[in-house]
Design a protein around this motif. Structure first.
Motif, short mmCIF file in Angstrom:
data_model
loop_
_atom_site.label_atom_id
_atom_site.label_comp_id
_atom_site.label_asym_id
_atom_site.label_seq_id
_atom_site.Cartn_x
_atom_site.Cartn_y
_atom_site.Cartn_z
N ARG A 171 14.76 -0.99 -1.65
CA ARG A 171 13.54 -1.52 -2.27
C ARG A 171 12.70 -0.39 -2.86
N ASN A 172 12.29 0.50 -1.99
CA ASN A 172 11.28 1.51 -2.31
C ASN A 172 11.68 2.85 -1.71
N LEU A 173 10.84 3.83 -2.01
CA LEU A 173 10.93 5.13 -1.34
C LEU A 173 9.88 5.12 -0.24
N GLN A 174 10.29 5.33 0.99
CA GLN A 174 9.32 5.24 2.08
C GLN A 174 9.34 6.52 2.91
N CYS A 175 8.16 7.02 3.18
CA CYS A 175 8.07 8.21 4.02
C CYS A 175 8.46 7.86 5.46
N PRO A 176 9.37 8.61 6.04
CA PRO A 176 9.79 8.29 7.41
C PRO A 176 8.76 8.64 8.48
N TYR A 177 7.61 9.24 8.07
CA TYR A 177 6.59 9.63 9.05
C TYR A 177 5.60 8.49 9.30
N HIS A 178 4.76 8.15 8.27
CA HIS A 178 3.78 7.09 8.47
C HIS A 178 4.04 5.86 7.60
N ALA A 179 5.21 5.82 6.97
CA ALA A 179 5.63 4.66 6.17
C ALA A 179 4.80 4.46 4.91
N TRP A 180 4.21 5.52 4.37
CA TRP A 180 3.65 5.36 3.02
C TRP A 180 4.83 5.03 2.12
N THR A 181 4.63 4.03 1.27
CA THR A 181 5.75 3.43 0.55
C THR A 181 5.48 3.44 -0.95
N TYR A 182 6.43 4.00 -1.71
CA TYR A 182 6.28 4.17 -3.15
C TYR A 182 7.35 3.37 -3.87
N ASP A 183 6.99 2.75 -4.99
CA ASP A 183 8.03 2.04 -5.73
C ASP A 183 8.86 3.05 -6.52
N SER A 189 9.02 3.74 -9.49
CA SER A 189 8.32 4.48 -10.55
C SER A 189 7.32 5.46 -9.96
N GLY A 190 7.28 5.57 -8.63
CA GLY A 190 6.46 6.57 -7.97
C GLY A 190 5.10 6.08 -7.51
N LYS A 191 4.75 4.85 -7.87
CA LYS A 191 3.42 4.33 -7.50
C LYS A 191 3.37 4.00 -6.00
N LEU A 192 2.23 4.29 -5.39
CA LEU A 192 2.02 3.91 -3.99
C LEU A 192 1.87 2.40 -3.94
N VAL A 193 2.77 1.71 -3.23
CA VAL A 193 2.68 0.25 -3.18
C VAL A 193 2.24 -0.27 -1.82
N ALA A 194 2.45 0.50 -0.78
CA ALA A 194 2.05 0.00 0.53
C ALA A 194 1.91 1.17 1.48
N ALA A 195 1.08 0.94 2.48
CA ALA A 195 0.93 1.89 3.58
C ALA A 195 0.24 1.13 4.70
N PRO A 196 0.48 1.50 5.93
CA PRO A 196 -0.22 0.81 7.01
C PRO A 196 -1.74 0.87 6.79
N ASN A 197 -2.39 -0.28 6.91
CA ASN A 197 -3.85 -0.40 6.78
C ASN A 197 -4.36 -0.11 5.36
N LEU A 198 -3.48 -0.02 4.39
CA LEU A 198 -3.92 0.31 3.03
C LEU A 198 -4.88 -0.76 2.49
N THR A 199 -4.65 -2.02 2.89
CA THR A 199 -5.50 -3.09 2.34
C THR A 199 -6.94 -2.97 2.82
N SER A 200 -7.14 -2.26 3.93
CA SER A 200 -8.52 -2.08 4.37
C SER A 200 -9.12 -0.79 3.82
N MET A 201 -8.38 -0.16 2.87
CA MET A 201 -8.91 1.04 2.20
C MET A 201 -8.90 0.77 0.69
N PRO A 202 -9.72 -0.18 0.25
CA PRO A 202 -9.64 -0.60 -1.17
C PRO A 202 -10.02 0.51 -2.15
N ASP A 203 -10.64 1.58 -1.64
CA ASP A 203 -11.01 2.68 -2.54
C ASP A 203 -9.84 3.61 -2.84
N VAL A 204 -8.69 3.40 -2.21
CA VAL A 204 -7.54 4.27 -2.47
C VAL A 204 -6.85 3.83 -3.77
N ASP A 205 -6.83 4.73 -4.74
CA ASP A 205 -6.20 4.45 -6.04
C ASP A 205 -4.69 4.66 -5.89
#
Lengths: 117, 379
Positions: free
Chosen positions: B103-115, B117-133
């Motif tokens: 599916r994606n490229l996912q960091c094996p440390y904290h599971a930051w997940t990139y599609d 094309s390189g865009k950050l698509v998911a991360a734990p608790n990301l939805t509660s950090m709406p200021d993260v571009d």
């Protein structure tokens, strides 16, 4: 009943996250069906709207837990608790959400919902 | 000699001899670090075969200078290159050499997940950090080009002209770019790949490839096929010159037997000849009528270099399952003979006997141009 967006703004294969408390996501499947479930994965805090929509299942983007959009049931490998399901209505070229339980607080107005995606 | 005071540009000693680089250029970690920074992290380098990254989600981890880079085929069909570093806490994202992303490229440390094309698509608790571009914290892209069926990348912010630095090397050696285009390299298929782990400085490998003074001594099979190599003048000594096959030689094979059919675009005057090109800083291209051999170097330390060698044939030749051994074996032996020689030379670079370097004979004088090129970049 909550106005989600114009039908034209939700093509097949897309999802919309509504920042309710708790957040809810509406999905438009590739088969043309609409479903709504609680947005937060029950395994770890992640938005299912950011996940992979396949058939009438969504896969969490973080650890690939899979939820059935029709029942909210997880595949049981990582996530063990189901998410709640809600109803979706499509009327007059608009998509509406009907929450299944009254304890969900629709704490923000329609304008803000329009901005959420 | 220290890194701060590089040696003089190769200079004439006598009519016959010019000086080489000093020994420290091949051993000093500080000079190697400067080469990584000022050459391998600024130049276009050839890092992968495009055909190895054909499917959506196919990825490969490659090294450019001191950076790890991940190449990935996107859902839109585009090939992209990213620094292989998570934007969150810097963990290496992609730890496998090559494979297929689901599916994606996912960091094996904290599971930051990139599609893809390189865009950050998911991360734990990301939805509660709406200021993260999610675009701003996407993976950092690296410049990428495709040429000759290979992936070339450049880490520099402002890459040098690919046409001048890469294609220009081919024009310098062959006289024009049409001469290589006739081999249709980008349409060839991989017949064999051999990876050599060489305990020698990368420059020894380049210098060795550029000259043929050693050919009669260490390459008996090659000089049998290309008799003029026994005279010590490499094809690269000239412009537009291909070394001719011997009269009783039927193909570029270890025993001189016939190889595959001539590639369709190869002209009559290119037939029965061997052409060689060095694309600085890390590619060798070898052209023979029925196949093309591409060497890619990855320097890992002052005294260690990985060389990956691809033998490319017409797709129908590879698909037929034909035994390619007689063709592959010739240059595989040449590689082993060359890399053995480089490994024998590496310890001498640290000897007091080579403190001021050695000498280049006339058939090696063109190596002096490589030394000048190097010193310009390290200046």
């Amino acid at each position: 009943m909550i106005h989600v967006c114009a039908l034209a703004d939700m093509p097949r294969g897309s999802a919309r996250r509504l920042p309710l408390v708790p957040p809810v996501s509406v999905f438009h499947t590739s088969d043309g069906e609409f479903y709504a479930i609680d947005d937060t994965c029950t395994h770890q805090d992640a938005s299912l709207a950011d996940g992979w929509l396949e058939g009438c299942e969504v896969e969490c983007p973080l650890h690939a837990a899979i939820f059935d959009l029709r029942t909210g049931e997880p595949d049981g490998l990582l996530a063990r608790k189901p998410v709640r399901t809600h109803r979706v209505l499509v009327e007059a070229d608009s998509v509406y959400l009907v929450l299944s339980t009254p304890d969900v607080m629709a704490d923000i107005g329609g304008d803000e919902l329009e901005a959420a995606s | 000699m220290t890194a701060a005071t590089p040696g003089v540009t190769p200079s004439p000693i006598s009519t016959s001899l010019i000086s080489t680089l000093a020994g420290s250029y091949y051993t000093d970690p500080a000079i190697f670090a400067r080469e990584q920074e000022q050459i391998f992290e600024r130049s276009w380098t050839c890092v992968a075969l495009v055909a190895d990254l054909a499917a959506t989600g196919a990825f490969q981890k490659v090294q450019a200078g001191r950076e790890s880079v991940v190449l990935v085929r996107g859902r839109d069909g585009a090939l992209r290159a990213f620094l292989n570093v998570c934007r969150h806490r810097g963990a290496q994202l992609c730890t496998e050499e090559t494979g297929q992303l689901r599916r994606n490229l996912q960091c094996p440390y904290h599971a930051w997940t990139y599609d893809l094309s390189g865009k950050l698509v998911a991360a734990p608790n990301l939805t509660s950090m709406p200021d993260v571009d999610r675009d701003r914290y996407g993976l950092l892209p690296v410049h990428i080009r495709e040429w000759l069926g290979y992936v070339w990348i450049c880490l520099g912010d402002d890459p040098p002209s690919f046409e001048e630095d890469v294609i220009g090397e081919v024009v310098t050696r062959l006289g024009d770019v049409g001469s290589i285009e006739r081999y249709g390299v980008e349409d060839l298929a991989l017949g064999r790949r051999i990876r050599y782990d060489v305990a020698a400085n990368w420059k020894l490998i380049i210098e060795n490839f550029m000259e043929c003074y050693h050919c009669a001594t260490i390459h008996p099979e090659l000089t049998e096929v290309l008799p003029e190599f026994a005279e010590g003048y490499a094809a690269q000594f000239f412009v537009g010159h291909g070394a001719a096959f011997g009269g009783d030689i039927d193909g570029f094979t270890v025993d001189g037997s016939a190889g595959a059919d001539k590639l369709p675009g190869v002209s009559d005057d290119q037939d029965r000849r061997y052409y060689a090109i060095t694309i600085k800083p890390q590619v060798f291209v070898n052209l023979v009528p029925d196949h093309v051999i591409v060497h890619r170097m990855t320097p890992l330390a002052a005294d260690r270099t990985i060389v990956e060698c691809d033998w490319l044939f017409a797709p129908d030749v590879v698909a037929s399952g034909r035994d390619l051994d007689v063709s592959v074996e010739l240059f595989h032996r040449v590689n082993q003979q060359d890399f053995d020689a480089c490994e024998r030379t590496q310890p001498g670079m640290a000897s007091r006997a080579y403190r001021d370097g050695g000498v280049l004979v006339p058939s090696e004088h063109h190596i002096g141009e490589f030394h000048s090129w190097l010193q310009e970049r390290l200046a």
